[in-house]
Design a protein around this motif. Structure first.
Motif, PDB file in Angstrom:
ATOM      1  N   PHE A  44      15.320 127.503  56.097  1.00 24.82           N
ATOM      2  CA  PHE A  44      14.934 128.890  55.845  1.00 24.82           C
ATOM      3  C   PHE A  44      16.140 129.730  55.467  1.00 24.82           C
ATOM      4  N   VAL A  45      17.218 129.639  56.244  1.00 26.57           N
ATOM      5  CA  VAL A  45      18.391 130.477  55.998  1.00 26.57           C
ATOM      6  C   VAL A  45      18.954 130.211  54.606  1.00 26.57           C
ATOM      7  N   LEU A  46      19.104 128.952  54.233  1.00 21.06           N
ATOM      8  CA  LEU A  46      19.673 128.642  52.921  1.00 21.06           C
ATOM      9  C   LEU A  46      18.727 129.014  51.788  1.00 21.06           C
ATOM     10  N   LEU A  47      17.434 128.798  51.972  1.00 27.51           N
ATOM     11  CA  LEU A  47      16.459 129.209  50.958  1.00 27.51           C
ATOM     12  C   LEU A  47      16.468 130.722  50.805  1.00 27.51           C
ATOM     13  N   ALA A  48      16.461 131.445  51.908  1.00 21.78           N
ATOM     14  CA  ALA A  48      16.461 132.908  51.855  1.00 21.78           C
ATOM     15  C   ALA A  48      17.740 133.428  51.207  1.00 21.78           C
ATOM     16  N   CYS A  49      18.883 132.848  51.544  1.00 23.67           N
ATOM     17  CA  CYS A  49      20.146 133.291  50.948  1.00 23.67           C
ATOM     18  C   CYS A  49      20.146 133.046  49.437  1.00 23.67           C
ATOM     19  N   ALA A  50      19.705 131.885  49.012  1.00 20.55           N
ATOM     20  CA  ALA A  50      19.630 131.593  47.572  1.00 20.55           C
ATOM     21  C   ALA A  50      18.671 132.560  46.886  1.00 20.55           C
ATOM     22  N   TRP A  51      17.560 132.854  47.541  1.00 17.51           N
ATOM     23  CA  TRP A  51      16.559 133.777  46.985  1.00 17.51           C
ATOM     24  C   TRP A  51      17.145 135.186  46.879  1.00 17.51           C
ATOM     25  N   TRP A  52      17.800 135.671  47.947  1.00 18.90           N
ATOM     26  CA  TRP A  52      18.404 137.003  47.931  1.00 18.90           C
ATOM     27  C   TRP A  52      19.461 137.112  46.836  1.00 18.90           C
ATOM     28  N   LEU A  53      20.335 136.099  46.749  1.00 21.15           N
ATOM     29  CA  LEU A  53      21.375 136.131  45.724  1.00 21.15           C
ATOM     30  C   LEU A  53      20.763 136.100  44.326  1.00 21.15           C
ATOM     31  N   GLY A  54      19.739 135.287  44.133  1.00 21.22           N
ATOM     32  CA  GLY A  54      19.069 135.198  42.838  1.00 21.22           C
ATOM     33  C   GLY A  54      18.367 136.489  42.455  1.00 21.22           C
ATOM     34  N   ARG A  55      17.803 137.174  43.435  1.00 19.63           N
ATOM     35  CA  ARG A  55      17.113 138.446  43.165  1.00 19.63           C
ATOM     36  C   ARG A  55      18.072 139.528  42.707  1.00 19.63           C
ATOM     37  N   SER A  56      19.347 139.403  43.098  1.00 15.72           N
ATOM     38  CA  SER A  56      20.339 140.405  42.696  1.00 15.72           C
ATOM     39  C   SER A  56      20.881 140.117  41.302  1.00 15.72           C
ATOM     40  N   GLN A  62      26.208 126.319  45.097  1.00 16.62           N
ATOM     41  CA  GLN A  62      26.030 125.899  46.492  1.00 16.62           C
ATOM     42  C   GLN A  62      27.087 126.503  47.404  1.00 16.62           C
ATOM     43  N   VAL A  63      28.318 126.648  46.905  1.00 15.46           N
ATOM     44  CA  VAL A  63      29.392 127.216  47.717  1.00 15.46           C
ATOM     45  C   VAL A  63      29.066 128.673  48.055  1.00 15.46           C
ATOM     46  N   ARG A  64      28.563 129.414  47.085  1.00 17.41           N
ATOM     47  CA  ARG A  64      28.218 130.820  47.304  1.00 17.41           C
ATOM     48  C   ARG A  64      27.057 130.948  48.284  1.00 17.41           C
ATOM     49  N   VAL A  65      26.055 130.087  48.156  1.00 11.89           N
ATOM     50  CA  VAL A  65      24.914 130.119  49.084  1.00 11.89           C
ATOM     51  C   VAL A  65      25.388 129.793  50.499  1.00 11.89           C
ATOM     52  N   ALA A  66      26.233 128.779  50.616  1.00 10.61           N
ATOM     53  CA  ALA A  66      26.764 128.414  51.932  1.00 10.61           C
ATOM     54  C   ALA A  66      27.564 129.569  52.529  1.00 10.61           C
ATOM     55  N   ALA A  67      28.381 130.221  51.706  1.00 10.86           N
ATOM     56  CA  ALA A  67      29.179 131.354  52.200  1.00 10.86           C
ATOM     57  C   ALA A  67      28.276 132.493  52.653  1.00 10.86           C
ATOM     58  N   VAL A  73      29.790 123.930  53.762  1.00 15.84           N
ATOM     59  CA  VAL A  73      29.398 123.620  52.384  1.00 15.84           C
ATOM     60  C   VAL A  73      28.735 122.252  52.284  1.00 15.84           C
ATOM     61  N   LYS A  74      29.265 121.251  52.954  1.00 17.43           N
ATOM     62  CA  LYS A  74      28.680 119.896  52.876  1.00 17.43           C
ATOM     63  C   LYS A  74      27.275 119.888  53.477  1.00 17.43           C
ATOM     64  N   MET A  75      27.118 120.524  54.635  1.00 21.12           N
ATOM     65  CA  MET A  75      25.799 120.590  55.264  1.00 21.12           C
ATOM     66  C   MET A  75      24.832 121.352  54.370  1.00 21.12           C
ATOM     67  N   ALA A  76      25.305 122.457  53.784  1.00 25.63           N
ATOM     68  CA  ALA A  76      24.449 123.243  52.901  1.00 25.63           C
ATOM     69  C   ALA A  76      23.994 122.418  51.712  1.00 25.63           C
ATOM     70  N   SER A  77      24.893 121.620  51.146  1.00 23.34           N
ATOM     71  CA  SER A  77      24.536 120.763  50.016  1.00 23.34           C
ATOM     72  C   SER A  77      23.440 119.779  50.401  1.00 23.34           C
ATOM     73  N   GLU A  78      23.556 119.198  51.580  1.00 21.01           N
ATOM     74  CA  GLU A  78      22.538 118.243  52.050  1.00 21.01           C
ATOM     75  C   GLU A  78      21.188 118.929  52.243  1.00 21.01           C
ATOM     76  N   ALA A 100      30.758 122.042  40.842  1.00 20.80           N
ATOM     77  CA  ALA A 100      29.760 122.770  41.633  1.00 20.80           C
ATOM     78  C   ALA A 100      28.378 122.663  40.995  1.00 20.80           C
ATOM     79  N   LYS A 101      27.370 122.967  41.810  1.00 19.58           N
ATOM     80  CA  LYS A 101      25.991 123.007  41.330  1.00 19.58           C
ATOM     81  C   LYS A 101      25.421 124.402  41.552  1.00 19.58           C
ATOM     82  N   THR A 102      24.735 124.908  40.534  1.00 19.71           N
ATOM     83  CA  THR A 102      24.031 126.173  40.709  1.00 19.71           C
ATOM     84  C   THR A 102      22.741 125.912  41.472  1.00 19.71           C
TER      85      THR A 102
END
Length: 147
Positions: A44-56, A62-67, A73-78, A100-102
């Motif tokens: 949920f946290v990573l999906l929500a962060c990616a969604w919030w960043l994308g909405r802006s 992946q590094v930005r979403v993890a931050a 970063v490795k856990m976020a990638s998995e 990196a991967k978008t």
């Protein structure tokens, strides 16, 4: 004073131990709220962060979403890989950084993120109903080192 601690009342006076207990109870509440949506709390946290960043208007990697999530970063990638397998995000090579991967949230992922945010906010409201939430947020922001 109990042996092995500086707290006269024992662990019930230790801020760290109390934070551990509260965190554990809160994590159980979040897991219970998110299970019907098929998401773990970290998903949920990573999906929500990616969604919030994308909405802006940002196309985060992946590094930005993890931050944004305060995650490793490795856990976020998995975890993002598991979200991709569920069809909730897509990942592609970042044109600005070949290492990196978008991360793009799919329409299904956006709908689930929006629904999940409401579910989590409702669960938070129930969990923190007995405390002064604005005061608690001030304390937590200070401890987390965020403005």
């Amino acid at each position: 004073m109990p042996e092995g601690t500086r707290f006269a009342g024992g662990p019930s006076e230790s801020p760290g131990f109390l934070l551990w207990r509260v965190t554990s109870a809160w994590q159980r509440a979040m897991a219970s709220a998110l299970t019907p949506l098929g998401l773990t709390h970290v998903q949920f946290v990573l999906l929500a962060c990616a969604w919030w960043l994308g909405r802006s208007g940002e196309t985060p990697n992946q590094v930005r979403v993890a931050a944004q999530a305060g995650a490793d970063v490795k856990m976020a990638s998995e975890v993002l890989g598991r979200l991709e397998a569920k069809g909730l995000v897509t990942r592609a090579a970042d044109p600005a950084d070949s290492r990196a991967k978008t991360v793009l949230v799919t329409p299904e992922g956006a709908a689930l993120a929006k629904r999940a945010v409401g579910v989590v906010e409702d669960a938070d409201a129930r969990f923190f109903a007995t405390v002064d939430a604005p005061a608690l947020v001030t304390v937590l922001r200070g401890l987390a080192g965020v403005e």
